[in-house]
Scaffold this active site. Structure first.
Site, PDB file in Angstrom:
ATOM      1  N   ASP A   6     -24.773   7.027  44.470  1.00  9.21           N
ATOM      2  CA  ASP A   6     -25.657   6.106  44.906  1.00  9.21           C
ATOM      3  C   ASP A   6     -26.290   5.167  44.061  1.00  9.21           C
ATOM      4  O   ASP A   6     -27.124   4.397  44.208  1.00  9.21           O
ATOM      5  CB  ASP A   6     -26.561   6.717  45.689  1.00  9.21           C
ATOM      6  N   MET A  66     -25.204  14.433  43.520  1.00  5.33           N
ATOM      7  CA  MET A  66     -26.552  14.190  44.022  1.00  5.33           C
ATOM      8  C   MET A  66     -26.866  12.829  44.710  1.00  5.33           C
ATOM      9  O   MET A  66     -26.987  11.738  44.093  1.00  5.33           O
ATOM     10  CB  MET A  66     -27.725  14.558  42.907  1.00  5.33           C
ATOM     11  N   ILE A 114      38.078  23.318  74.758  1.00  2.00           N
ATOM     12  CA  ILE A 114      38.097  24.625  75.492  1.00  2.00           C
ATOM     13  C   ILE A 114      38.867  24.125  76.830  1.00  2.00           C
ATOM     14  O   ILE A 114      38.310  23.140  77.433  1.00  2.00           O
ATOM     15  CB  ILE A 114      36.646  25.092  75.629  1.00  2.00           C
ATOM     16  N   ASP A 167      26.636  27.679  77.690  1.00  2.53           N
ATOM     17  CA  ASP A 167      26.097  27.516  76.346  1.00  2.53           C
ATOM     18  C   ASP A 167      26.623  29.062  75.666  1.00  2.53           C
ATOM     19  O   ASP A 167      26.900  28.818  74.512  1.00  2.53           O
ATOM     20  CB  ASP A 167      24.601  27.541  76.613  1.00  2.53           C
ATOM     21  N   GLU A 172      32.569  20.283  74.798  1.00  8.51           N
ATOM     22  CA  GLU A 172      33.434  21.249  74.596  1.00  8.51           C
ATOM     23  C   GLU A 172      34.570  20.969  73.561  1.00  8.51           C
ATOM     24  O   GLU A 172      35.517  21.899  73.330  1.00  8.51           O
ATOM     25  CB  GLU A 172      34.027  21.789  75.754  1.00  8.51           C
TER      26      GLU A 172
END
Length: 457
Positions: A10, A55, A331, A347, A373
């Site tokens: 300040d 301060m 698959i 899943d 898959e």
């Protein structure tokens, strides 16, 4: 290296003095004359380091620091309190508010600039990690900032390197109330101890009898496993030159003998908190990278990773004249599993399928979920004949044991079809090899499924 330094005071004369000092060292300087103004500038990310007076009217420096350090958006900004207050209690109050250092006026130019440079380097590293961590936040990984502002800095693992028994016993006794402490009295062994111990802070005495403590600090910084380990140096009074040198080579903080116990506790907590924060940033970034290349359901690498990696392996195999094989697995009748038993059952099958694949291949082989898959296995240094034997082993492993679904309530018989291709002569590519494997898979499906078909280059 430069940085943008925010000077907060300040009193205009004090601001101008610090601004002149920092500008002479090519730092970019911003100024604020109140705590509120400083907080606003930090919120807009307009500074890298804050030099903060204590301060000030309306809001003192302690409160400004507390607010900065409790805000997830600003807590990573280093704060140095520069004040005429010279009591140990004031210094400890500042450190406990979260300040990274507390310098008492009059501050020498050398000490000030060295500290600012040290913290600027730290801020640059943190900013880089924070920028990388934005990706982690976008994909849902918990932000490191939230944990950082609530971390107390206690419960850390600290290594003390000191060859004076009376000294390290006092330090260890004080820290043991808050931290887990190990002592290494032989500095020649300290680097190995630090590298193996997973420590969060290393405290190094610069007054070692037959060893240069700064050299140890330098070695810690040069070794990859300890590069991010914070170092707190302990120095004798009137040894500023060595402290400045220590900050230049990567020491994070320091204490001057005789050591104030509360100050030591506060500085140790600060370093432990910072180490944990940067570790979380690194871990989050690593997790985001892992998520980007991994299929979440099966834990296998995803198609993006496979395509990039296969290209590199193909080039490598062609340059070295080594074989390379690719298997595409599908698959059989997977749609009927979803239709008849639900997607959760599907899943379950995919997860178990991935587990069985992993068990059937080598560590150097790359297993990926290609999509739906379909799966791909890349087998370096493997010719078509050997790949065919591995594929047949996988086929038997899948067909030979039913798959458990619905938490073990039911089981399903599952089969798969496999197409194989191998790297051909000069000019063959990863894309062409995948296409041939896919054509072989199509033949396996057409010819009745549950079989392996090879497609030569």
């Amino acid at each position: 290296m430069t940085a943008r330094v925010l000077v907060v005071d300040d009193i205009p004369a004090n601001v101008k003095l610090l601004e002149a000092r920092l500008s002479a060292e090519y730092f970019d300087v911003a100024t604020a004359y109140s705590g509120a103004e400083a907080l606003a500038l930090c919120d807009r990310a307009e500074c890298d380091i804050v030099l903060l007076d204590v301060m000030m009217p309306d809001m003192d420096g302690f409160e400004v620091c507390r607010r900065l350090k409790s805000n997830p958006a600003t807590h990573h900004i280093p704060v140095v309190m520069v004040t005429a207050l010279d009591q140990p209690s004031d210094r400890i109050k500042g450190l406990e508010a979260g300040a990274d250092d507390f310098l008492t006026k009059p501050v020498s130019d050398v000490a000030l600039i060295s500290r600012v440079r040290s913290l600027a380097r730290l801020k640059m590293i943190t900013d880089e990690l924070r920028m990388r961590a934005l990706t982690s936040k976008e994909i849902g990984i918990q932000s490191a900032e939230r944990e950082a502002v609530t971390d107390t800095g206690r419960g850390g693992k600290v290594l003390i390197v000191d060859d004076r028994q009376s000294s390290y016993e006092r330090i260890a006794q004080t820290l043991s109330a808050e931290q887990t402490v190990d002592v290494q009295s032989d500095p020649k062994e300290a680097l190995f101890r630090a590298a193996e111990g997973d420590y969060e802070l290393m405290i190094v005495s610069l007054g070692l009898k037959d060893f240069d403590g700064l050299r140890l600090c330098s070695q810690v910084r040069s070794l990859e496993r300890t590069r991010g380990l914070p170092i707190l140096a302990i120095s004798e009074p009137d040894n500023n030159a060595r402290l400045v040198r220590g900050l230049e080579i990567g020491v994070n903080d320091y204490l001057i003998r005789p050591i104030d116990k509360n100050e030591m506790l506060a500085r140790v907590r600060t370093q432990v908190k910072r180490k944990r924060y940067t570790d979380r940033l690194r871990d989050n970034f690593a997790a985001s990278i892992e998520m980007a290349i991994t299929d979440a359901l099966t834990g296998l690498h995803n198609r993006r990773y496979m395509e990039t990696h296969l290209g590199a392996l193909t080039e490598q195999a062609a340059q070295r004249g080594k074989p390379l094989a690719v298997l595409i697995l599908d698959i059989d009748f997977f749609k009927s599993i979803n239709d008849n038993h639900g997607h959760d059952a599907g899943d379950d099958v995919l997860r178990e399928f991935a587990v069985r694949i992993r068990k059937a291949i080598r560590n150097i082989d790359l297993a990926c979920r290609y999509g739906g898959e379909e799966f791909v296995i890349v087998m370096p240094e493997t010719d078509l004949a050997v790949a065919g034997m591995v594929a047949e082993r996988i086929r038997r492993r899948i067909a030979g044991e039913a798959f458990s679904i619905q938490q073990g309530a039911k089981s399903l018989d599952v089969t798969l079809s496999i197409g194989i291709a191998a790297l051909g002569g000069a000019g063959d590519t990863a894309a062409a090899m995948l296409k041939r494997a896919d054509q072989a898979l199509y033949r396996a499906k057409r010819d009745g499924r549950n079989r392996v078909v090879e497609e030569a280059a």
